[in-house]
Scaffold this active site. Structure first.
Site, PDB file in Angstrom:
ATOM      1  N   HIS A  96     -10.590   5.398  -6.047  1.00 32.50           N
ATOM      2  CA  HIS A  96     -11.195   6.031  -7.375  1.00 32.50           C
ATOM      3  C   HIS A  96     -12.708   6.219  -6.994  1.00 32.50           C
ATOM      4  O   HIS A  96     -13.280   5.561  -6.290  1.00 32.50           O
ATOM      5  CB  HIS A  96     -11.186   5.342  -8.648  1.00 32.50           C
ATOM      6  CG  HIS A  96     -11.309   6.054  -9.768  1.00 32.50           C
ATOM      7  ND1 HIS A  96     -12.831   6.283 -10.253  1.00 32.50           N
ATOM      8  CD2 HIS A  96     -10.744   6.845 -10.688  1.00 32.50           C
ATOM      9  CE1 HIS A  96     -12.961   7.263 -11.066  1.00 32.50           C
ATOM     10  NE2 HIS A  96     -11.606   7.450 -11.375  1.00 32.50           N
ATOM     11  N   SER A 214     -12.216  14.979 -17.049  1.00 28.70           N
ATOM     12  CA  SER A 214     -12.432  15.750 -18.318  1.00 28.70           C
ATOM     13  C   SER A 214     -11.221  16.640 -18.842  1.00 28.70           C
ATOM     14  O   SER A 214     -11.613  17.657 -19.558  1.00 28.70           O
ATOM     15  CB  SER A 214     -13.837  16.466 -18.634  1.00 28.70           C
ATOM     16  OG  SER A 214     -14.944  15.652 -18.329  1.00 28.70           O
TER      17      SER A 214
HETATM   18  P1  13P Z   1     -12.335  11.246 -17.712  1.00 26.29           P
HETATM   19  O1  13P Z   1     -10.879  11.977 -18.055  1.00 26.29           O
HETATM   20  O2  13P Z   1     -13.008  10.421 -18.590  1.00 26.29           O
HETATM   21  O3  13P Z   1     -13.268  12.339 -17.352  1.00 26.29           O
HETATM   22  O4  13P Z   1     -12.114  10.338 -16.459  1.00 26.29           O
HETATM   23  C1  13P Z   1     -11.210  10.674 -15.245  1.00 26.29           C
HETATM   24  C2  13P Z   1     -10.887   9.809 -14.242  1.00 26.29           C
HETATM   25  O5  13P Z   1     -11.799   9.335 -13.523  1.00 26.29           O
HETATM   26  C3  13P Z   1      -9.606   9.144 -14.381  1.00 26.29           C
HETATM   27  O6  13P Z   1      -9.491   8.624 -13.433  1.00 26.29           O
END
Ligand code: 13P
Length: 255
Positions: A96, A214
């Site tokens: 990640h 998002s």
């Molecule tokens: P958001 O959906 O809060 O932008 O995060 C995405 C994410 O990093 C999932 O691993």
């Protein structure tokens, strides 16, 4: 080739064990017996055991957010693949961007983790994606290619089809700035093309490529309708039953 859509919730460093169990129960009830979309939830380590109990006997699968590549040993603060397996974890998020940026994870380290996960029958959700500076410099595809090729080094064709890739543009994570459908599809198509070069077209057609950054109920349908977008890796919107379930619903309704 029909790839089953997959909606995965990455809860990041949120929810106590009790709160996580309660959220997991809500997801389990809402998912019920629908099996058109695969659902995975990834709570923090401290909640894995409780959530394993909550999802037991349901269609909701359990994922972890990280792991060490060794099975055991003097690695203070770390958790291994066999430990996750013992809690009925089936998936693990690896590479990640938050781990890469905040905890210094390199492509080489991510590769070791991918190999270890596969060796232990855990399905990696391998994250790749560019920063804003890299996008603006026009190096998105090159960067994604490097991340992908390095992370997959030594992964056989047989195992490659079981890996899940998540394209998460760093500039879209937690910012409310979602990639346009064109931007996302361009990278997803590129990733599938790369996989075809590495493993052949049939294997590439089987790999699920998720979008993350998002993703919300309001923008999901359009993204999920793209040819190479097979689901979502959801941060913020996975922390409430309502929004997460609406995302699953959007995935079930993709024509
Ligand atoms: P958001 O959906 O809060 O932008 O995060 C995405 C994410 O990093 C999932 O691993």
């Amino acid at each position: 080739m029909i790839r089953k859509k997959l909606i995965a919730g990455n809860w990041k460093m949120n929810k106590t064990s009790a709160d996580a169990v309660s959220l997991a129960h809500g997801v389990v009830v809402a998912v019920g017996t629908q099996s058109n979309v695969e659902v995975v939830i990834c709570p923090p380590f401290t909640a894995l055991e409780g959530v394993a109990g909550a999802v037991d006997g349901s269609l909701v699968k359990l994922g972890a957010q990280n792991m060490h590549f060794e099975a055991s040993g003097a690695f203070t603060g770390e958790v291994s693949a066999p430990m996750l397996r013992a809690l009925f974890v089936t998936h693990v998020i690896l590479g990640h961007s938050e781990r890469r940026a905040l905890f210094g994870e390199s492509d080489e380290l991510v590769n070791k983790k991918v190999l270890s996960a596969l060796k232990n029958q855990l399905r990696p959700i391998l994250c790749v994606g560019e920063s804003l500076a890299e996008r603006e410099a026009g190096s998105t595809l090159k960067l994604v290619q490097t991340q992908l090729e390095r992370a997959l080094e030594g992964v056989s064709k047989d195992l490659a089809a079981g890996i899940i890739i998540a394209y998460e543009p760093v500039w879209a994570i937690g910012t409310g700035k979602v990639a346009t459908t064109e931007q996302a599809q361009e990278v997803h198509g590129f990733i599938r093309g790369l996989l075809a070069k590495l493993y052949g077209e049939p294997a590439a057609q089987r790999v699920r490529i998720l979008y993350g950054g998002s993703m919300k109920p309001a923008n999901a349908a359009e993204l999920l309708a793209q040819k190479d977008i097979d689901g979502g890796l959801i941060g913020g919107a996975s922390l409430e039953v309502r929004s997460f379930v609406d995302l699953i619903k959007a995935a079930t309704e993709v024509p």
